[in-house]
Design an enzyme around this catalytic site. Structure first.
Site, PDB file in Angstrom:
ATOM      1  CD  GLU A   1       9.778   4.967 -46.055  1.00  0.00           C
ATOM      2  OE1 GLU A   1      10.530   5.320 -44.995  1.00  0.00           O
ATOM      3  OE2 GLU A   1       8.921   3.975 -46.019  1.00  0.00           O
TER       4      GLU A   1
ATOM      5  CG  ASP B   1      14.447   5.499 -45.559  1.00  0.00           C
ATOM      6  OD1 ASP B   1      15.679   5.362 -45.388  1.00  0.00           O
ATOM      7  OD2 ASP B   1      13.643   4.543 -45.197  1.00  0.00           O
TER       8      ASP B   1
ATOM      9  CG  HIS C   1      -1.909  -0.975   0.995  1.00  0.00           C
ATOM     10  ND1 HIS C   1      -3.025  -0.973   0.103  1.00  0.00           N
ATOM     11  CD2 HIS C   1      -2.225  -2.189   1.661  1.00  0.00           C
ATOM     12  CE1 HIS C   1      -3.759  -1.977   0.221  1.00  0.00           C
ATOM     13  NE2 HIS C   1      -3.252  -2.735   1.208  1.00  0.00           N
TER      14      HIS C   1
ATOM     15  CB  CYS D   1       5.929   9.174 -38.807  1.00  0.00           C
ATOM     16  SG  CYS D   1       6.542   8.314 -40.277  1.00  0.00           S
TER      17      CYS D   1
END
Lengths: 539, 85
Positions: free
Chosen positions: A430, A454, A188, A501
């Site tokens: 990409e 990329d 706890h 991204c």
């Protein structure tokens, strides 16, 4: 310097003065009594008082840590009402004709022993509850005191173990953190520390003696590390961590639950990139609005053989359910080039970055692709899942991939396996080829996500693995930015949304440019979500 | 005498909190209420007895009610198990 390693249970980092928890723990003496009924009455009065105190503690805990976590004090009251417990104590007083203190102590030890010997780790931890309630009764009998004297300064509390009532009675404005030798993440104390939001490390296995009282102590509740009397290097490292932590919490306080919207009202979704389901906690902790890139290849890389449909399904489903209706974009297998798994038996290539990788493997070895698509489609029934194909260079690739997806969906429908028929389908942009063809590609899919890593290496013909080329590399090269702009325009012309991204998404120097281009989404590492949201809100 | 069996579905089993609630519920009835897991028995009105059974997920328990309000107790407790455990 003393270094301890335990389990971190409360997030955060703190540096402060070490205070060793003092509990008046003298041995209870056993002595005979003559007035047996008087002794039983003494016990009953103490028990009643202890129950009253617990009721007050419960009220305090409800305010401090909420009703659910406070429930332990209600359970403690019930334990004190338990007939087995009461009968045992009264029995010892009556049969042995001894003092109430001894009877309480002996009963506590017997009951604690029952829990300690249970197999279940959770039940073992309940032994502490029995001792806790008994200590309360003893205190009410006038034996010892279970409250810590209040210090005037803030401190980091160090103890062998802390029982719940001790934790909740502490003056929280003074306690910066906890370190305990025993305890568990189920105790706890750990739960309360977590709810209070203070750093805690339990289960260090090392008892810290009173000689360390007043020394400097640094606690890292994330890593579960504790440094007593840290050396200069450690201290400056911990100070940096603390600074970072404070900054992060400040950001979180300001920005949690807020929209990522500019002052002119333009909204940009800030999503997070993840490699595996282990990153989900960080996604939630940083309040990302979705997952913009789930790099599914890590599921392949961490295994010795092709991961099964069930294995993948469990992972994708967990992500979908955890995000509870927020978008989860799963990128299909992007293996090859710098990411290799032995069991794929990929041939050695002169030029792997321009080689057999990602969607090219999936379109050639369709059994691998189908297994993954089945897992993704099945997971789509549990949240808002989207699928995204990497390394696209042509319309025909997109059409082929979509045809395979459609076939998988038809199979699932025929097998009466649920999936989201409206699942969004997107592609990574990409390659310069895809960026240049974005207008045409946009007519085939629901969204674009620009993989800037990329896209940069292919546009600039600079191998990102080759460090000698560093001086030639310009992350903000106008050719890259122009391709990105072209991609957004191509997407919007067809009425679909477009995001980033890759690493450039988190580049705060470019945020304003991206917003000006009309970028709909930026997906970044979890730790970058809040700084990016702050930047957007400041535009 | 009224009896029913139930298989625990709560992942944590009958841990402290539900044991507390269960004992509270049992306290509303005058009947003698017993919970058993295999050969082990416990008084449903005593929290330590219930917790000491260490009932885990997937295990079957049997509840026996004996007394004036046994029917009401059995139906209330059966509903309690279903809703909480």
């Amino acid at each position: 310097m003393l270094v301890l390693k335990g389990k971190g249970v409360g997030g955060g980092v703190t540096i402060g003065t070490l205070a060793v928890f003092k509990r008046q723990e003298t041995v209870v003496e056993r002595h005979s009594i003559t007035d047996i009924e008087g002794e039983v009455a003494r016990f009953q009065a103490a028990r009643g008082k202890a129950i009253e105190q617990l009721a007050q503690l419960y009220e305090k805990a409800v305010v401090d840590v909420g009703r659910d976590n406070a429930a332990i004090f209600e359970i403690h009251q019930m334990m004190l009402e338990d007939l087995d417990y009461i009968e045992s104590i009264e029995g010892i007083i009556r049969t042995q004709e001894v003092n109430a203190e001894y009877a309480v102590q002996a009963t506590a030890e017997n009951f604690a022993e029952i829990f300690s010997s249970m197999e279940d780790e959770y039940m073992q931890a309940r032994a502490a509850d029995v001792k806790d309630i008994s200590r309360k009764v003893l205190a009410c009998l006038g034996f010892g005191s279970d409250a810590m004297e209040s210090a005037s300064e803030k401190f980091v509390l160090v103890a062998d173990d802390l029982v719940p009532s001790e934790t909740v009675q502490l003056d929280k404005s003074k306690v910066q953190g906890f370190v305990t030798a025993g305890g568990s993440v189920n105790s706890h104390t750990a739960i309360l520390a977590r709810t209070m939001g203070i750093p805690a490390v339990v289960c260090t296995g090392v008892s810290i003696g009173a000689e360390h009282d007043g020394k400097l102590i640094a606690v890292d509740g994330y890593a579960g590390e504790v440094f007593v009397d840290p050396d200069a290097a450690t201290l400056s490292l911990m100070q940096a961590k603390l600074e970072q932590d404070v900054q992060h919490k400040k950001l979180l306080d300001e920005l949690k639950g807020k929209e990522s919207v500019t002052s002119s009202g333009q909204k940009v979704h800030v999503y997070a990139n993840i490699g595996n389901t282990g990153d989900l906690a960080a996604v939630l902790a940083n309040d990302a609005e979705g997952i913009g890139l789930f790099r599914s290849e890590f599921i392949y890389l961490e295994n010795e053989d092709y991961p099964t449909e069930e294995y993948q399904f469990a992972k994708y489903k967990l992500a979908a359910e955890t995000m509870a209706g927020k978008r989860v974009i799963i990128r299909t297998l992007d293996i090859g080039a710098d990411k290799q798994a032995a069991y794929f038996n990929l041939p050695h290539e002169e030029n792997p970055a321009l080689g057999y990788r990602a969607i090219r493997i999936c379109l050639e070895q369709q059994d691998i692709f189908r297994t993954q698509l089945r897992a993704i489609c099945r997971a789509s029934a549990y949240g808002k899942v989207a699928v995204m194909f990497p390394m696209i260079i042509s319309l025909s690739e997109v059409r082929k991939a979509k045809a395979i997806l459609q076939k998988v969906q038809q199979e699932l429908a025929a097998e009466h396996i649920p999936f989201d028929k409206e699942m969004e389908v997107g592609i990574m942009i990409e390659t310069p080829a895809a960026a240049l063809l974005s207008e045409e590609l946009a007519k085939e899919v629901d969204f674009f996500s620009i993989g800037t890593n990329d896209l940069s290496q292919y546009t600039l013909a600079i191998d990102r693995q080759n460090q000698h080329l560093e001086s030639f590399f310009d992350a903000h090269h106008p050719a890259i930015l122009r391709l990105i702009e072209m991609t957004v325009a191509g997407a919007h012309k067809a009425g679909i949304w477009c995001g980033v991204c890759g690493e450039l998404g988190a580049d705060l120097e470019l945020t304003e440019k991206f917003v000006a281009m009309g970028m709909d989404e930026l997906s970044v590492s979890p730790a970058s979500v809040l700084p990016l949201r702050q930047k957007i809100r400041g535009l | 005498m009224e009896k029913f069996t139930y298989v625990i579905t709560d992942p944590a089993g009958i841990h402290a909190r539900p044991a507390g609630l269960l004992v509270k519920e049992a306290g509303k009835f005058a009947s003698k209420l017993t919970i058993s897991k295999g050969a082990k028995k416990g008084d449903l009105k005593r929290i330590f007895g219930v917790m000491a059974l260490g009932v885990k997920k997937g295990e079957e328990i049997e509840v026996t009610c004996e007394g004036a309000d046994e029917a009401a107790a059995a139906s209330a407790l059966a509903a309690f198990f279903k809703a909480n455990l």
